[in-house]
Design an enzyme around this catalytic site. Structure first.
Site, PDB file in Angstrom:
ATOM      1  N   GLY A 131       5.040  -1.090   2.687  1.00  0.00           N
ATOM      2  CA  GLY A 131       4.228   0.094   2.462  1.00  0.00           C
ATOM      3  C   GLY A 131       5.018   1.391   2.449  1.00  0.00           C
ATOM      4  O   GLY A 131       6.080   1.510   3.065  1.00  0.00           O
ATOM      5  N   HIS A 141       0.809  -1.219   0.000  1.00  0.00           N
ATOM      6  CA  HIS A 141       0.000   0.000   0.000  1.00  0.00           C
ATOM      7  C   HIS A 141       0.847   1.276   0.000  1.00  0.00           C
ATOM      8  O   HIS A 141       1.915   1.338   0.601  1.00  0.00           O
ATOM      9  CB  HIS A 141      -0.936   0.004   1.212  1.00  0.00           C
ATOM     10  CG  HIS A 141      -0.215  -0.051   2.528  1.00  0.00           C
ATOM     11  ND1 HIS A 141       0.207   1.064   3.201  1.00  0.00           N
ATOM     12  CD2 HIS A 141       0.150  -1.107   3.296  1.00  0.00           C
ATOM     13  CE1 HIS A 141       0.807   0.714   4.333  1.00  0.00           C
ATOM     14  NE2 HIS A 141       0.783  -0.607   4.412  1.00  0.00           N
ATOM     15  N   ASP A 142       0.340   2.287  -0.690  1.00  0.00           N
ATOM     16  CA  ASP A 142       0.904   3.639  -0.686  1.00  0.00           C
ATOM     17  C   ASP A 142       2.292   3.722  -1.299  1.00  0.00           C
ATOM     18  O   ASP A 142       2.999   4.712  -1.096  1.00  0.00           O
ATOM     19  CB  ASP A 142       0.935   4.213   0.744  1.00  0.00           C
ATOM     20  CG  ASP A 142      -0.437   4.245   1.388  1.00  0.00           C
ATOM     21  OD1 ASP A 142      -1.289   5.025   0.933  1.00  0.00           O
ATOM     22  OD2 ASP A 142      -0.669   3.471   2.348  1.00  0.00           O
TER      23      ASP A 142
END
Length: 258
Positions: A139, A121-122
């Site tokens: 992440g 994520h991100d």
């Protein structure tokens, strides 16, 4: 017309360009947008909100746009965006962002993402990046243009991987890698500039030599990072590539690999 295998499942709320190919037993969920020329392999799963550009190849058993593995995630609407002309080989997993982060995971264009790579994520992955088999990116990681990460490389969350840097197979990265630097080991240790990569990109000998001298200032003189940055900043004759190397040093939040 869109070439969807009759054994595939495509949600009516997905938007596919006319010539998108979807293989057997693939699933494309709602809020997925797929650009022209993209091919989805068999048994792949694509979950929205996800936007995929043109001429991407997604091989079988890939999971694209799934919920992230962050325990803080509570089902918020976050995104994954992918550019053009990427190759995602078998078993790749790409997760959407979090509201605690940027809210979006970004993959640029012209990348080769090999088998069983995970991008969390991100994350932000620039253009022309190669991530070899079984590489795992935690992440909030930023990966610059032209990076090559060897097979089985592990990157800790929030690390910044500078443009045109490179890791050997099995490298474990806990700190930032400056532009053009090569490293290996667990933990990662710097081993010089990515000279062969520079030559392949057409950099001439004078520029390569300037980058080598900049590397020596940071890694061979026993200076602190702030001292090395100050010395590099006093050199007004540096080329654009040295300026890029310097900028990645200044942007580091976790310290750099030594």
């Amino acid at each position: 017309m869109t070439r969807i295998d009759p054994r595939a499942i495509v949600d009516r709320r997905a938007e596919l360009a006319d010539d998108v190919e979807v293989g057997p037993f693939a699933i494309v969920g709602p809020e997925v947008e797929i650009g022209a020329g993209t091919k989805i392999g068999s048994h792949s799963f694509i979950k929205g909100p996800t936007k995929i550009g043109r001429d991407n190849l997604i091989y079988q058993f890939s999971s694209i746009g799934e919920d992230c593995q962050d325990k803080k995630y509570r089902g918020e609407s976050t995104r994954l965006e992918i550019g053009d002309r990427n190759i995602f080989r078998e078993g790749v997993t790409l997760h959407r962002g979090t509201v605690q982060g940027s809210g979006i995971t970004l993959i640029g264009s012209g990348n080769l993402i090999m088998c069983y790579v995970h991008i969390a994520h991100d994350c932000s992955v620039d253009n022309e990046v190669v991530l070899a088999n079984n590489t795992a990116i935690a992440g909030h990681v930023s990966i610059g243009a032209g990076v090559i990460l060897g097979g089985g490389t592990l990157v800790h969350q929030f690390c910044q991987i500078g443009p045109y840097s490179m890791t050997a197979a099995g490298t474990v990265v806990f700190q930032d890698i400056p532009a053009f630097v090569t490293c290996s080991g667990n933990r990662a240790v710097a081993h010089g500039m990515n000279v062969e990569g520079m030559r392949r990109r057409g950099l001439q000998a004078p520029i390569i030599n300037q980058l080598r001298e900049a590397y020596k200032i940071v890694y061979r003189r026993g200076l602190t990072l702030s001292q090395a940055i100050s010395e590099l900043e006093t050199d007004k004759g540096g080329c654009d590539e040295v300026s890029l190397f310097l900028q990645t040093l200044k942007n580091s939040q976790r310290g750099i690999v030594r």
